[in-house]
Scaffold this motif. Sequence first.
Motif, short mmCIF file in Angstrom:
data_model
loop_
_atom_site.label_atom_id
_atom_site.label_comp_id
_atom_site.label_asym_id
_atom_site.label_seq_id
_atom_site.Cartn_x
_atom_site.Cartn_y
_atom_site.Cartn_z
N HIS A 1 17.20 -10.96 6.01
CA HIS A 1 18.31 -10.03 6.22
C HIS A 1 17.84 -8.61 6.49
O HIS A 1 18.66 -7.71 6.68
CB HIS A 1 19.22 -10.02 4.99
CG HIS A 1 19.85 -11.34 4.71
ND1 HIS A 1 20.70 -11.97 5.59
CD2 HIS A 1 19.74 -12.16 3.64
CE1 HIS A 1 21.09 -13.11 5.07
NE2 HIS A 1 20.52 -13.26 3.89
N TYR A 2 16.53 -8.40 6.53
CA TYR A 2 16.00 -7.04 6.59
C TYR A 2 15.39 -6.69 7.94
O TYR A 2 14.63 -7.47 8.52
CB TYR A 2 14.90 -6.85 5.54
CG TYR A 2 15.39 -6.85 4.11
CD1 TYR A 2 15.47 -8.03 3.39
CD2 TYR A 2 15.78 -5.67 3.48
CE1 TYR A 2 15.92 -8.03 2.08
CE2 TYR A 2 16.22 -5.67 2.18
CZ TYR A 2 16.29 -6.85 1.48
OH TYR A 2 16.73 -6.84 0.18
N ILE B 1 12.46 -4.76 9.43
CA ILE B 1 11.14 -4.42 8.87
C ILE B 1 10.44 -3.44 9.80
O ILE B 1 10.42 -3.63 11.01
CB ILE B 1 10.28 -5.67 8.68
CG1 ILE B 1 10.94 -6.63 7.68
CG2 ILE B 1 8.87 -5.28 8.21
CD1 ILE B 1 11.08 -6.08 6.28
N SER C 1 16.35 -8.04 12.01
CA SER C 1 16.32 -9.17 11.08
C SER C 1 16.19 -10.50 11.80
O SER C 1 15.54 -11.42 11.30
CB SER C 1 17.57 -9.16 10.20
OG SER C 1 18.75 -9.21 11.00
N ALA D 1 10.89 -2.20 4.29
CA ALA D 1 12.20 -2.74 4.66
C ALA D 1 13.19 -1.61 4.87
O ALA D 1 13.25 -0.67 4.08
CB ALA D 1 12.69 -3.67 3.56
N TYR E 1 13.41 3.84 5.18
CA TYR E 1 12.79 2.60 4.72
C TYR E 1 12.38 2.69 3.26
O TYR E 1 12.12 3.78 2.73
CB TYR E 1 11.57 2.28 5.59
CG TYR E 1 11.92 1.81 6.98
CD1 TYR E 1 12.34 2.71 7.95
CD2 TYR E 1 11.85 0.47 7.31
CE1 TYR E 1 12.69 2.28 9.22
CE2 TYR E 1 12.18 0.03 8.58
CZ TYR E 1 12.61 0.94 9.53
OH TYR E 1 12.95 0.51 10.79
#
Length: 127
Positions: free
Chosen positions: A31-32, A34, A53, A98, A114
């Motif tokens: 769900h992230y 990066i 994601s 993330a 982040y």
Amino acid sequence: QLRLVESGGGLVKPGGSLRLSCKASEYSLDHYVIGWFRQAPGREREGVSCISSSGRATNYADSVKGRFTTSRDNANNMVYLQMNSLEPGDTAIYFCAAALFGIYCSGDVIKEEYGNWGQGTQVTVSS
């Protein structure tokens, strides 16, 4: 809490390649957004790239565009940074992180957006 661990750094000659890995634990990565960042001695931490994601969207700093590629394997909770045509100016500690809630992978990759930072992996490009 999401925990990220980088690996794959090392010493490489100019023109060489390395692939960095960012592994997530304690929580699913899928769900992230990066981001990859780097910090050279005496310099600010700078954004290198990000990946959405789903992996369908990526973005790169101008300094690495065309040389670095980020990808992800959500099934295995991994994100990668393939670095080709490395230059001495790429020498730095590389971090993955993330994105905070609501941040998308577009525009500049800004470190203040982040969290959940890994400990970093050293990349040294030298002959």
